[in-house]
Design a protein around this motif. Sequence first.
Motif, PDB file in Angstrom:
ATOM      1  N   THR A  35       0.817  -1.224   0.000  1.00  0.00           N
ATOM      2  CA  THR A  35       0.000   0.000   0.000  1.00  0.00           C
ATOM      3  C   THR A  35       0.850   1.273   0.000  1.00  0.00           C
ATOM      4  OG1 THR A  35      -1.695  -1.220   1.210  1.00  0.00           O
ATOM      5  CG2 THR A  35      -1.817   1.178   1.301  1.00  0.00           C
ATOM      6  N   GLU A  36       1.851   1.311   0.884  1.00  0.00           N
ATOM      7  CA  GLU A  36       2.626   2.548   1.083  1.00  0.00           C
ATOM      8  C   GLU A  36       3.366   2.993  -0.183  1.00  0.00           C
ATOM      9  OE1 GLU A  36       2.214   0.196   3.183  1.00  0.00           O
ATOM     10  OE2 GLU A  36       1.447   1.208   4.952  1.00  0.00           O
ATOM     11  N   ASN A  37       3.603   2.072  -1.120  1.00  0.00           N
ATOM     12  CA  ASN A  37       4.320   2.438  -2.353  1.00  0.00           C
ATOM     13  C   ASN A  37       3.464   3.249  -3.315  1.00  0.00           C
ATOM     14  OD1 ASN A  37       6.513   1.092  -1.456  1.00  0.00           O
ATOM     15  ND2 ASN A  37       6.317  -0.679  -2.809  1.00  0.00           N
ATOM     16  N   TYR A  38       2.152   3.330  -3.027  1.00  0.00           N
ATOM     17  CA  TYR A  38       1.255   3.956  -4.012  1.00  0.00           C
ATOM     18  C   TYR A  38       0.413   5.068  -3.389  1.00  0.00           C
ATOM     19  CZ  TYR A  38       2.779  -0.188  -6.439  1.00  0.00           C
ATOM     20  OH  TYR A  38       3.568  -1.155  -7.017  1.00  0.00           O
ATOM     21  N   LEU A  39       0.903   5.644  -2.305  1.00  0.00           N
ATOM     22  CA  LEU A  39       0.103   6.676  -1.632  1.00  0.00           C
ATOM     23  C   LEU A  39       0.469   8.089  -2.087  1.00  0.00           C
ATOM     24  CD1 LEU A  39      -0.151   5.282   2.026  1.00  0.00           C
ATOM     25  CD2 LEU A  39      -1.762   5.041   0.126  1.00  0.00           C
ATOM     26  N   THR A  70      -0.416   2.498  21.141  1.00  0.00           N
ATOM     27  CA  THR A  70      -1.314   3.305  21.975  1.00  0.00           C
ATOM     28  C   THR A  70      -1.455   4.717  21.395  1.00  0.00           C
ATOM     29  OG1 THR A  70       0.584   3.743  23.389  1.00  0.00           O
ATOM     30  CG2 THR A  70      -0.963   2.060  24.145  1.00  0.00           C
ATOM     31  N   ASP A  71      -0.733   5.013  20.318  1.00  0.00           N
ATOM     32  CA  ASP A  71      -0.943   6.289  19.619  1.00  0.00           C
ATOM     33  C   ASP A  71      -2.333   6.294  18.991  1.00  0.00           C
ATOM     34  OD1 ASP A  71       1.541   7.215  20.209  1.00  0.00           O
ATOM     35  OD2 ASP A  71       2.366   7.040  18.175  1.00  0.00           O
ATOM     36  N   PRO A  72      -2.921   7.478  18.787  1.00  0.00           N
ATOM     37  CA  PRO A  72      -4.211   7.506  18.100  1.00  0.00           C
ATOM     38  C   PRO A  72      -4.067   6.927  16.686  1.00  0.00           C
ATOM     39  CG  PRO A  72      -3.624   9.686  18.951  1.00  0.00           C
ATOM     40  CD  PRO A  72      -2.430   8.813  19.146  1.00  0.00           C
ATOM     41  N   LEU A  73      -5.153   6.388  16.160  1.00  0.00           N
ATOM     42  CA  LEU A  73      -5.125   5.900  14.775  1.00  0.00           C
ATOM     43  C   LEU A  73      -4.733   7.054  13.856  1.00  0.00           C
ATOM     44  CD1 LEU A  73      -8.401   3.754  14.651  1.00  0.00           C
ATOM     45  CD2 LEU A  73      -6.062   2.895  14.336  1.00  0.00           C
ATOM     46  N   ASN A  74      -3.925   6.750  12.856  1.00  0.00           N
ATOM     47  CA  ASN A  74      -3.493   7.789  11.918  1.00  0.00           C
ATOM     48  C   ASN A  74      -4.568   7.960  10.833  1.00  0.00           C
ATOM     49  OD1 ASN A  74      -2.322   9.347   9.948  1.00  0.00           O
ATOM     50  ND2 ASN A  74      -0.287   8.410  10.158  1.00  0.00           N
ATOM     51  N   MET A  75      -5.470   8.922  11.055  1.00  0.00           N
ATOM     52  CA  MET A  75      -6.610   9.075  10.145  1.00  0.00           C
ATOM     53  C   MET A  75      -6.183   9.613   8.790  1.00  0.00           C
ATOM     54  SD  MET A  75      -8.829   7.656  11.896  1.00  0.00           S
ATOM     55  CE  MET A  75     -10.182   7.788  10.752  1.00  0.00           C
ATOM     56  N   ASP A  76      -5.073  10.334   8.768  1.00  0.00           N
ATOM     57  CA  ASP A  76      -4.583  10.840   7.490  1.00  0.00           C
ATOM     58  C   ASP A  76      -4.125   9.659   6.611  1.00  0.00           C
ATOM     59  OD1 ASP A  76      -4.046  13.028   5.822  1.00  0.00           O
ATOM     60  OD2 ASP A  76      -1.888  12.754   6.198  1.00  0.00           O
ATOM     61  N   TYR A  77      -3.415   8.742   7.247  1.00  0.00           N
ATOM     62  CA  TYR A  77      -2.981   7.524   6.538  1.00  0.00           C
ATOM     63  C   TYR A  77      -4.195   6.730   6.065  1.00  0.00           C
ATOM     64  CZ  TYR A  77      -1.317   2.705   6.001  1.00  0.00           C
ATOM     65  OH  TYR A  77      -1.079   1.431   5.525  1.00  0.00           O
ATOM     66  N   LEU A  78      -5.180   6.582   6.950  1.00  0.00           N
ATOM     67  CA  LEU A  78      -6.372   5.794   6.593  1.00  0.00           C
ATOM     68  C   LEU A  78      -7.153   6.443   5.438  1.00  0.00           C
ATOM     69  CD1 LEU A  78      -7.680   4.503  10.021  1.00  0.00           C
ATOM     70  CD2 LEU A  78      -6.857   3.129   8.096  1.00  0.00           C
ATOM     71  N   ARG A  79      -7.154   7.763   5.427  1.00  0.00           N
ATOM     72  CA  ARG A  79      -7.831   8.468   4.328  1.00  0.00           C
ATOM     73  C   ARG A  79      -7.130   8.133   2.988  1.00  0.00           C
ATOM     74  NH1 ARG A  79      -6.393  12.645   1.848  1.00  0.00           N
ATOM     75  NH2 ARG A  79      -4.838  13.212   3.405  1.00  0.00           N
ATOM     76  N   GLN A  80      -5.802   8.087   3.015  1.00  0.00           N
ATOM     77  CA  GLN A  80      -5.047   7.752   1.799  1.00  0.00           C
ATOM     78  C   GLN A  80      -5.303   6.298   1.374  1.00  0.00           C
ATOM     79  OE1 GLN A  80      -1.181   9.054   3.493  1.00  0.00           O
ATOM     80  NE2 GLN A  80      -0.951  10.168   1.574  1.00  0.00           N
ATOM     81  N   VAL A  81      -5.377   5.416   2.380  1.00  0.00           N
ATOM     82  CA  VAL A  81      -5.647   4.001   2.091  1.00  0.00           C
ATOM     83  C   VAL A  81      -7.017   3.867   1.421  1.00  0.00           C
ATOM     84  CG1 VAL A  81      -6.115   1.748   3.164  1.00  0.00           C
ATOM     85  CG2 VAL A  81      -4.162   3.114   3.935  1.00  0.00           C
ATOM     86  N   LYS A  82      -7.986   4.603   1.962  1.00  0.00           N
ATOM     87  CA  LYS A  82      -9.345   4.536   1.424  1.00  0.00           C
ATOM     88  C   LYS A  82      -9.386   5.049  -0.018  1.00  0.00           C
ATOM     89  CE  LYS A  82     -14.061   5.471   2.938  1.00  0.00           C
ATOM     90  NZ  LYS A  82     -14.888   5.973   4.020  1.00  0.00           N
ATOM     91  N   GLN A  83      -8.643   6.127  -0.252  1.00  0.00           N
ATOM     92  CA  GLN A  83      -8.581   6.696  -1.612  1.00  0.00           C
ATOM     93  C   GLN A  83      -7.983   5.708  -2.599  1.00  0.00           C
ATOM     94  OE1 GLN A  83      -6.385  10.365  -1.715  1.00  0.00           O
ATOM     95  NE2 GLN A  83      -8.189  11.567  -1.160  1.00  0.00           N
ATOM     96  N   LEU A  84      -6.892   5.051  -2.165  1.00  0.00           N
ATOM     97  CA  LEU A  84      -6.244   4.077  -3.057  1.00  0.00           C
ATOM     98  C   LEU A  84      -7.183   2.902  -3.328  1.00  0.00           C
ATOM     99  CD1 LEU A  84      -3.655   3.272  -4.595  1.00  0.00           C
ATOM    100  CD2 LEU A  84      -2.856   2.153  -2.503  1.00  0.00           C
TER     101      LEU A  84
END
Length: 297
Positions: A35-39, A70-84
């Motif tokens: 996933t990370e290669n295409y964000l 225990t860090d908050p979920l990275n919503m910015d990352y998740l938004r990119q995942v959803k877009q891809l």
Amino acid sequence: MQSTTHAGFGLGLRRQHYETVLSENPELDWFEILTENYLVDGGKPLHYLDRIRASYPMVMHGVSLSIGSTDPLNMDYLRQVKQLAQRIEPHWISDHLCWTGVDGFNMHDLLPIPYTEAALRHIVERVQRVQDYLGRQILLENVSSYFEYSQSEIPEWEFVAAVAQQSDSLILLDINNIYVSAFNHGFDPHTYLRAIPVDRVRQFHLAGHLNLGTHIIDTHDHPVIGPVWDLYREALRHFGPVATMIERDDQIPPLDELLLELQTARELERSYLQSTQQGARQHTGQNMALAQQAMRP
Ligand SMILES: [Fe+2]
């Protein structure tokens, strides 16, 4: 293409193979992309991704979810995942049952989780939030590990099963990782396999590793070894046919070599299916013989 519960046989898409895939159209059911290669917008990776996606279904495999942190979920990352995911419409999206850092610090390693009731509750709640946000179930992969926590109170296999069942998520079962961790920690890999609920497993990973005698390092830079193929046979008996891929992340060989390795997986599945058909025929034959016996006066 087979059913969605068994999507067939795939390989990890690696940049070294982009051109070969496009020119030779190898016989494959799907590619797994990192996933990370295409964000990142634009550029060569997305250009190749779109061209290859035109001919092959894909699945997405991430390394940054850090579901155990225990860090908050990275919503910015998740938004990119959803877009891809909207772009390539993957069969499924997977990541790892691990943590990769804390306090915003990324260690770029898939670290094992302390298998405690508290960690289980924490992860189940996070998986549910990720699934709600993505609008789909995710797969979490069992990681290989080199250390354990004295705080762990649940065997890893029970923890993996409980996360899937309590969060209604799915499992990417890495057969090689089970073998590696079993060797490193001295547990029985068969106990692990048998504890995983059949209906939760959507994909298998197979890979090679480096055995240093005292411990195994999960390098993904070698072919799959015999004992891991044996464990795959055992997995077929327990789970039935499941979408399977060879994972090679380093010392990437020519595509043909990986296709040949994948062919071994196909053949093992075929012989498993033949053996079950034979078993079913024998069973029917025995039943008919018993019925004829019973009907004799
Ligand atoms: Fe894996």
